[in-house]
Design an enzyme around this catalytic site. Structure first.
Site, PDB file in Angstrom:
ATOM      1  N   ASP A   1       3.799  -0.600   6.590  1.00 32.02           N
ATOM      2  CA  ASP A   1       3.493  -1.998   6.899  1.00 32.02           C
ATOM      3  C   ASP A   1       4.655  -2.562   7.721  1.00 32.02           C
ATOM      4  OD1 ASP A   1       1.610  -1.273   4.942  1.00 32.02           O
ATOM      5  OD2 ASP A   1       1.549  -3.286   4.086  1.00 32.02           O
TER       6      ASP A   1
ATOM      7  N   LYS B   1      -2.611  -7.161   9.278  1.00 25.97           N
ATOM      8  CA  LYS B   1      -2.278  -7.760   7.981  1.00 25.97           C
ATOM      9  C   LYS B   1      -1.772  -9.177   8.201  1.00 25.97           C
ATOM     10  CE  LYS B   1       1.005  -6.962   4.152  1.00 25.97           C
ATOM     11  NZ  LYS B   1       2.019  -6.021   3.612  1.00 25.97           N
TER      12      LYS B   1
ATOM     13  N   LYS C   1      -5.962  -6.630   6.143  1.00 26.61           N
ATOM     14  CA  LYS C   1      -5.292  -6.798   4.846  1.00 26.61           C
ATOM     15  C   LYS C   1      -4.731  -8.212   4.726  1.00 26.61           C
ATOM     16  CE  LYS C   1      -1.380  -5.116   2.056  1.00 26.61           C
ATOM     17  NZ  LYS C   1      -0.297  -4.110   1.944  1.00 26.61           N
TER      18      LYS C   1
END
Length: 318
Positions: free
Chosen positions: A155, A218, A254
């Site tokens: 991430d 995300k 996400k």
């Protein structure tokens, strides 16, 4: 600049150089702020029946990236988190496992060792999380270290300063390089939507991340407010839906930060179904970044099955 995958000519042209990328991103349709907020609010009022609610709870559990990203994290805490990921409710073996455990790079090996053979992913934040303020060499080293330690997902955070200053090519190149450093690990690109100010910027950043090869987009680090919101997630779901329409490729979304209750999670699942489509109701394409959500999902699951509220004492504390 070069597109990381084979793209339709219009999208490949967008990545030819800085001016082409700018022209493409600023040529995207503007987001109707009132419209997206009204639609998000409307979908958020949908109710579902008991049998469907139990299925939604199990689906949400399977989509959780169980997360600890604190300065006080210890190897013992990460091992406890891994145990909870494997058996979220020790008294109920039919509860699904979570999708991933998300930790800092120096905790990856501990999580990976405890999750061998489970099918649960180990996600690591990287690239000078949460600020993204460091040199490219350090960001690449951060990423490579996480992967070497056993991360199957990375991430990363984008450079919001560069993005907001209009240096789109710099952000694009960073994502491309981090994607290369990931090797076989999947890349989630954190936009930090709370710092992007407008829905139009969220749309541009989403497309920029997709063009550069991000497997997921995300919302947030969880360290900035606002974090995930339904309207922002709608905009990102629209982006991956439109990406699939233009390329045939499926990319994930996400939302992370601030999603704490089963009610919240179900609102997001409804949004996924209505905005992107049924295909995205899958942990491979939709995740919840959360630290406290899982406990509420487990409590509500027991309530659905037992007919009464069990309370927090019946589930393990993170």
């Amino acid at each position: 600049m070069a597109a990381p995958t084979t793209l339709p000519s219009a999208l490949a042209d967008a990545t030819r150089d800085e001016s082409s990328l700018r022209r493409f991103l600023h040529g995207l349709p503007g987001v109707d702020q009132v419209g997206v907020e009204q639609r998000a609010a409307g979908l958020g009022t949908r109710s579902i029946k008991k049998a469907s609610k139990l299925h939604a709870i199990d689906l949400a559990i399977s989509m959780v990236d169980l997360t600890t990203l604190e300065g006080a994290d210890t190897h013992g805490k990460v091992r406890s988190l891994a145990a909870k990921a494997r058996r979220p409710d020790p008294d109920r073996p039919d509860v699904p496992q979570v999708a991933a455990v998300c930790v800092y790079p120096d905790m990856v090996k501990t999580a990976a060792d405890d999750l061998v053979g489970t099918g649960i992913n180990v996600a690591s934040v990287a690239t000078a999380f949460p600020s993204g303020r460091s040199t490219m060499d350090i960001k690449l080293a951060d990423t490579r270290f996480a992967v070497e330690q056993g991360a199957s997902e990375v991430d990363m955070v984008i450079d919001r300063g560069a993005f907001l200053s209009g240096r789109y090519g710099q952000v694009f190149e960073e994502i491309v390089k981090i994607k290369e450093a990931c090797g076989d690990a999947h890349l989630k690109v954190i936009l930090e939507t709370g710092e992007l100010v407008t829905y139009d910027n969220v749309r541009r950043a989403s497309w920029l991340a997709l063009l550069a090869g991000g497997d997921f987009i995300k919302t947030s680090t969880g360290k900035v407010q606002p974090a995930a919101t339904l309207p922002v997630t709608h905009v990102m779901l629209q982006a991956v839906r439109d990406w699939k329409d233009q390329t045939g490729e499926l990319r994930g979304v996400k939302p992370a930060g601030g999603i704490r209750t089963t009610k919240d999670a179900i609102k997001y699942l409804v949004a996924v179904h209505e905005v992107a489509g049924r295909e995205w109701l899958d942990p491979h394409l939709f995740r919840f970044g959360a630290s406290t959500l899982l406990n509420d999902l487990l409590m509500q699951r027991r309530t659905q099955l037992d007919g009464h509220y069990s309370g927090p004492d019946y589930v393990t504390v993170d």
